[in-house]
Design a protein around this motif. Structure first.
Motif, PDB file in Angstrom:
ATOM      1  N   PRO A 154      55.814  71.495  44.035  1.00 54.74           N
ATOM      2  CA  PRO A 154      55.222  70.205  44.422  1.00 54.74           C
ATOM      3  C   PRO A 154      54.402  69.628  43.279  1.00 54.74           C
ATOM      4  CG  PRO A 154      54.062  72.021  45.481  1.00 54.74           C
ATOM      5  CD  PRO A 154      55.292  72.608  44.859  1.00 54.74           C
ATOM      6  N   ILE A 155      54.487  68.320  43.110  1.00 56.27           N
ATOM      7  CA  ILE A 155      53.839  67.685  41.963  1.00 56.27           C
ATOM      8  C   ILE A 155      52.334  67.618  42.103  1.00 56.27           C
ATOM      9  CG2 ILE A 155      53.991  65.294  42.797  1.00 56.27           C
ATOM     10  CD1 ILE A 155      54.896  64.524  39.942  1.00 56.27           C
ATOM     11  N   GLY A 156      51.818  67.599  43.346  1.00 58.90           N
ATOM     12  CA  GLY A 156      50.370  67.553  43.552  1.00 58.90           C
ATOM     13  C   GLY A 156      49.968  66.470  44.524  1.00 58.90           C
ATOM     14  N   VAL A 157      48.866  65.817  44.247  1.00 56.15           N
ATOM     15  CA  VAL A 157      48.398  64.705  45.080  1.00 56.15           C
ATOM     16  C   VAL A 157      49.211  63.458  44.741  1.00 56.15           C
ATOM     17  CG1 VAL A 157      46.454  63.167  45.584  1.00 56.15           C
ATOM     18  CG2 VAL A 157      46.063  65.620  45.230  1.00 56.15           C
ATOM     19  N   VAL A 158      49.728  62.793  45.771  1.00 60.79           N
ATOM     20  CA  VAL A 158      50.501  61.577  45.551  1.00 60.79           C
ATOM     21  C   VAL A 158      49.815  60.410  46.257  1.00 60.79           C
ATOM     22  CG1 VAL A 158      52.644  62.839  45.275  1.00 60.79           C
ATOM     23  CG2 VAL A 158      52.029  61.992  47.524  1.00 60.79           C
ATOM     24  N   ALA A 159      49.831  59.258  45.609  1.00 64.20           N
ATOM     25  CA  ALA A 159      49.294  58.031  46.213  1.00 64.20           C
ATOM     26  C   ALA A 159      50.458  57.198  46.701  1.00 64.20           C
ATOM     27  CB  ALA A 159      48.471  57.253  45.191  1.00 64.20           C
ATOM     28  N   LEU A 160      50.429  56.845  47.965  1.00 65.06           N
ATOM     29  CA  LEU A 160      51.502  56.090  48.598  1.00 65.06           C
ATOM     30  C   LEU A 160      50.972  54.701  48.935  1.00 65.06           C
ATOM     31  CD1 LEU A 160      52.697  58.889  51.071  1.00 65.06           C
ATOM     32  CD2 LEU A 160      53.316  58.568  48.656  1.00 65.06           C
ATOM     33  N   ILE A 161      51.472  53.702  48.250  1.00 67.84           N
ATOM     34  CA  ILE A 161      51.006  52.325  48.439  1.00 67.84           C
ATOM     35  C   ILE A 161      52.106  51.564  49.166  1.00 67.84           C
ATOM     36  CG2 ILE A 161      50.131  50.261  47.304  1.00 67.84           C
ATOM     37  CD1 ILE A 161      49.320  52.009  44.937  1.00 67.84           C
ATOM     38  N   ALA A 162      51.792  51.131  50.391  1.00 70.15           N
ATOM     39  CA  ALA A 162      52.828  50.649  51.308  1.00 70.15           C
ATOM     40  C   ALA A 162      52.703  49.155  51.591  1.00 70.15           C
ATOM     41  CB  ALA A 162      52.752  51.435  52.613  1.00 70.15           C
ATOM     42  N   PRO A 163      53.814  48.510  51.963  1.00 64.60           N
ATOM     43  CA  PRO A 163      53.827  47.070  52.236  1.00 64.60           C
ATOM     44  C   PRO A 163      53.586  46.761  53.707  1.00 64.60           C
ATOM     45  CG  PRO A 163      56.061  47.881  52.276  1.00 64.60           C
ATOM     46  CD  PRO A 163      55.175  49.089  52.024  1.00 64.60           C
ATOM     47  N   TRP A 164      53.590  45.459  54.015  1.00 65.21           N
ATOM     48  CA  TRP A 164      53.311  44.998  55.371  1.00 65.21           C
ATOM     49  C   TRP A 164      54.557  44.807  56.222  1.00 65.21           C
ATOM     50  CZ3 TRP A 164      56.178  40.700  55.764  1.00 65.21           C
ATOM     51  CH2 TRP A 164      56.429  39.975  54.607  1.00 65.21           C
ATOM     52  N   ASN A 165      55.736  44.706  55.606  1.00 67.70           N
ATOM     53  CA  ASN A 165      56.912  44.349  56.409  1.00 67.70           C
ATOM     54  C   ASN A 165      57.439  45.509  57.250  1.00 67.70           C
ATOM     55  OD1 ASN A 165      57.736  45.617  54.043  1.00 67.70           O
ATOM     56  ND2 ASN A 165      59.544  44.323  53.762  1.00 67.70           N
ATOM     57  N   SER A 190      48.993  48.091  53.409  1.00 64.42           N
ATOM     58  CA  SER A 190      48.698  46.687  53.162  1.00 64.42           C
ATOM     59  C   SER A 190      47.484  46.254  53.976  1.00 64.42           C
ATOM     60  CB  SER A 190      49.908  45.824  53.556  1.00 64.42           C
ATOM     61  OG  SER A 190      49.556  44.457  53.620  1.00 64.42           O
ATOM     62  N   GLY A 191      46.695  45.341  53.421  1.00 63.42           N
ATOM     63  CA  GLY A 191      45.566  44.803  54.160  1.00 63.42           C
ATOM     64  C   GLY A 191      45.978  43.976  55.354  1.00 63.42           C
ATOM     65  N   ASP A 192      47.252  43.528  55.378  1.00 61.94           N
ATOM     66  CA  ASP A 192      47.743  42.770  56.529  1.00 61.94           C
ATOM     67  C   ASP A 192      48.077  43.672  57.711  1.00 61.94           C
ATOM     68  OD1 ASP A 192      47.773  40.072  55.435  1.00 61.94           O
ATOM     69  OD2 ASP A 192      49.389  40.772  54.124  1.00 61.94           O
ATOM     70  N   THR A 193      48.454  44.928  57.433  1.00 62.89           N
ATOM     71  CA  THR A 193      48.929  45.807  58.504  1.00 62.89           C
ATOM     72  C   THR A 193      48.365  47.229  58.358  1.00 62.89           C
ATOM     73  OG1 THR A 193      50.899  46.248  57.159  1.00 62.89           O
ATOM     74  CG2 THR A 193      51.086  44.547  58.866  1.00 62.89           C
ATOM     75  N   PRO A 194      47.049  47.399  58.410  1.00 63.00           N
ATOM     76  CA  PRO A 194      46.483  48.742  58.241  1.00 63.00           C
ATOM     77  C   PRO A 194      46.528  49.609  59.499  1.00 63.00           C
ATOM     78  CG  PRO A 194      44.727  47.171  58.585  1.00 63.00           C
ATOM     79  CD  PRO A 194      46.005  46.363  58.530  1.00 63.00           C
ATOM     80  N   LEU A 195      46.670  48.980  60.665  1.00 65.64           N
ATOM     81  CA  LEU A 195      46.517  49.731  61.914  1.00 65.64           C
ATOM     82  C   LEU A 195      47.653  50.725  62.140  1.00 65.64           C
ATOM     83  CD1 LEU A 195      45.302  46.815  64.235  1.00 65.64           C
ATOM     84  CD2 LEU A 195      43.956  48.324  62.737  1.00 65.64           C
ATOM     85  N   ILE A 217      43.349  55.205  53.446  1.00 64.26           N
ATOM     86  CA  ILE A 217      42.224  54.331  53.080  1.00 64.26           C
ATOM     87  C   ILE A 217      42.674  52.877  53.236  1.00 64.26           C
ATOM     88  CG2 ILE A 217      40.944  55.907  51.597  1.00 64.26           C
ATOM     89  CD1 ILE A 217      42.439  54.786  49.195  1.00 64.26           C
ATOM     90  N   THR A 218      41.968  52.134  54.064  1.00 62.26           N
ATOM     91  CA  THR A 218      42.306  50.744  54.331  1.00 62.26           C
ATOM     92  C   THR A 218      41.385  49.828  53.530  1.00 62.26           C
ATOM     93  OG1 THR A 218      40.852  50.788  56.259  1.00 62.26           O
ATOM     94  CG2 THR A 218      43.186  51.244  56.624  1.00 62.26           C
ATOM     95  N   ALA A 219      41.902  48.667  53.150  1.00 67.03           N
ATOM     96  CA  ALA A 219      41.098  47.701  52.398  1.00 67.03           C
ATOM     97  C   ALA A 219      41.747  46.333  52.483  1.00 67.03           C
ATOM     98  CB  ALA A 219      40.960  48.126  50.937  1.00 67.03           C
ATOM     99  N   ASP A 220      40.926  45.302  52.393  1.00 72.51           N
ATOM    100  CA  ASP A 220      41.474  43.956  52.365  1.00 72.51           C
ATOM    101  C   ASP A 220      41.970  43.642  50.956  1.00 72.51           C
ATOM    102  OD1 ASP A 220      39.232  43.366  50.822  1.00 72.51           O
ATOM    103  OD2 ASP A 220      38.272  42.109  52.343  1.00 72.51           O
ATOM    104  N   HIS A 221      42.481  42.426  50.782  1.00 79.64           N
ATOM    105  CA  HIS A 221      43.102  42.083  49.499  1.00 79.64           C
ATOM    106  C   HIS A 221      42.092  42.072  48.351  1.00 79.64           C
ATOM    107  CE1 HIS A 221      46.888  41.284  51.470  1.00 79.64           C
ATOM    108  NE2 HIS A 221      46.293  40.472  52.323  1.00 79.64           N
ATOM    109  N   SER A 222      40.856  41.766  48.647  1.00 78.25           N
ATOM    110  CA  SER A 222      39.861  41.689  47.584  1.00 78.25           C
ATOM    111  C   SER A 222      39.536  43.055  46.985  1.00 78.25           C
ATOM    112  CB  SER A 222      38.576  41.041  48.105  1.00 78.25           C
ATOM    113  OG  SER A 222      37.976  41.842  49.124  1.00 78.25           O
TER     114      SER A 222
END
Length: 493
Positions: A154-165, A190-195, A217-222
């Motif tokens: 396994p490569i280790g810790v991975v960051a998964l950045i996902a879209p809203w669609n 995505s800040g549009d669809t964090p739930l 970790i959730t965050a808005d666009h700013s």
């Protein structure tokens, strides 16, 4: 916080509200700030989500490091697979609840949301089995008394950045593969669809995923840009997996260069759909409807450039227009009669209007649609034809419910037009001549081809593109490649 009472949380998927999920605990951000999550159909507040900062992202990465050590080294592949299969079962059991939440924040029809949950669950089912099939190699040595082994780690810790669609499926596709091989994950939805991402964290906990292995970790666009930059530049993060636009993907790739980390990108597409003169028009129209109007045209594999042979063009347009009027019902995604939900935001509506105005101003013909809906960010399913090559819509990923049709005369002409594009994710071809179908499928400069089929995605198949549509593959046996390293071990005896 007193505003939370108006949200009528009837779902148990967010037991502590829409807080971040770090180290197995629901937590507010360091600043205590939150942001509204809106229903795009009626602009009502669905919930308030924790607005994380870089400090919170640092905590999540630290938690993932601790989780990785445990998950990779004290759980066997069989044990990891069993937990992933339990996760699959929970998604199946809670399909209605998960789909309803998804529709509330994303807007897609409930039937499509159910399909997304089923699709998401399929990845956990698939990689539950793949966990036990991460094979290495025994390499014959050129000399005696030496053993050469290739192992995958396994490569280790991975960051998964996902879209809203596809707010559940895109995380599931990445996380299932990463966790199956022993990685831990920090998810930035995505800040549009964090739930939906937070609901996935709740189901992960129910399945038995250890604390620290799956963090959200959730965050808005700013706040999103600085969090993403931190994840790309952190030496504690071994891989970035991103689904989204090509410009953002290029930015993340550049930001990851300083640490030379693995980057998997699933980026934009501008899919060609070709209908030859020998096609079964009912099959072609059904395929067009499936790929063009799913998620109101807001998918990276949606048909954007529809090429129809001049001999059958008018028949195709007539049948497609009839199917659109009969099957596409614009409205609230929670209404069972709705088949077309709203677009994600006002910017998406504005883009559709600009593209349509430019096309009509340059000679395109409007067959149906072409207007805003009555509610929120709704936009009518639209069909235009006689689209010329000098229009913006002929070269732009629409990401909206506009079917843009061009005529063609021969195979070479349409292949040149289809491949005259800097992105290459998916393509579609309809016809009966098997030799031509195979020839065109091979020559299309894309990563995936649907032959007489408009819905091509599944857990068992490799998903990804060429050119500026991305790097790497997700799904299938290939999906683990992004999250593993090969190690060569040479032993003398």
């Amino acid at each position: 916080m007193n505003r939370l009472s108006q949200f009528k949380r009837s779902y148990s998927l967010l037991p502590q509200g829409a807080q971040a999920y770090i180290g197995g605990k629901w937590t507010a951000s360091e600043t205590g700030n939150s942001f509204d999550v809106l229903n795009p159909f009626n602009n009502e507040v669905v919930d308030r989500a924790t607005n994380c900062t870089v400090k919170d992202a640092e905590k999540a990465v630290h938690s993932a490091l601790e989780g990785f050590d445990k998950w990779a080294h004290t759980y066997s592949a069989k044990q990891r697979g069993a937990i992933l299969h339990k996760w699959f079962e929970i998604l199946v059991q809670r399909e209605t609840e998960l789909a309803t939440l998804l529709t509330k924040e994303q807007g897609k029809p409930l039937a499509e949301a159910r399909g997304e949950i089923q699709y998401s669950a399929a990845y956990f089912d698939w990689y539950a089995g793949e966990a036990r099939r991460v094979y290495g190699q025994v390499v014959p040595s050129a000399v005696v008394n030496r053993l050469h082994l290739h192992t995958r780690e396994p490569i280790g810790v991975v960051a998964l950045i996902a879209p809203w669609n596809f707010p559940t499926a895109m995380i599931a596709r990445k996380a299932a593969a990463a966790l199956s091989v022993g990685c831990s994950a920090v998810v930035k939805p995505s800040g549009d669809t964090p739930l939906s991402a937070l609901a996935l964290a709740q189901t992960a906990e129910e399945a038995g995923i250890p604390a620290g292995v799956f963090n959200v970790i959730t965050a808005d666009h700013s706040n999103t840009a600085e969090i993403s930059k931190y994840l790309c530049e952190s030496t504690d993060v071994s891989a970035i997996s991103f689904t989204g636009s090509t410009p953002v993907g290029k930015l993340l790739l550049a930001q990851s260069a300083s640490t030379v980390k693995r980057v998997c990108l699933e980026l934009g597409g501008n899919a060609p759909l070709i209908v030859f003169d020998d096609a079964d028009l009912d099959v072609a129209v059904n395929g067009t409807m499936a790929t063009k109007f799913r998620c109101s045209g807001q998918t990276c594999v949606s048909a954007n450039r529809i090429y129809v042979h001049e001999k059958i063009h008018d028949q195709y347009i007539s049948k497609l227009a009839a199917a659109m009027k009969e099957k596409l019902v614009l409205g609230d995604g929670l209404n069972p009669k709705t088949t077309q939900g709203p677009l994600v935001n006002q910017k998406a509506v504005d883009k559709c209007e600009l593209l349509l105005s430019d096309a009509l101003g340059k000679g395109s013909e409007l067959i149906c649609g072409g207007k805003r809906g009555e509610h929120g960010t709704s936009y009518e399913p639209t069909l235009i034809t006689n689209v010329q090559s000098n229009t913006n819509i002929a070269h732009t990923e629409i990401f909206g419910p506009i079917a843009s049709v061009q005529k063609f005369r021969d195979e070479q002409e349409v292949l040149e037009a289809a491949n005259n594009c800097r992105v290459g994710l998916a393509g579609y071809v309809f016809g009966r001549d098997q030799s031509r179908l195979q020839r065109v499928a091979r020559k299309l400069e894309v990563g995936m081809v649907g032959v007489n089929e408009g819905l091509i995605s599944c857990a068992e198949a490799a998903f990804g593109g060429v050119k500026e549509s991305g790097i790497g593959r997700e799904g299938g046996a290939q999906g683990i490649d992004e999250f593993t390293n090969w190690k060569y071990i040479c032993t003398q005896y």
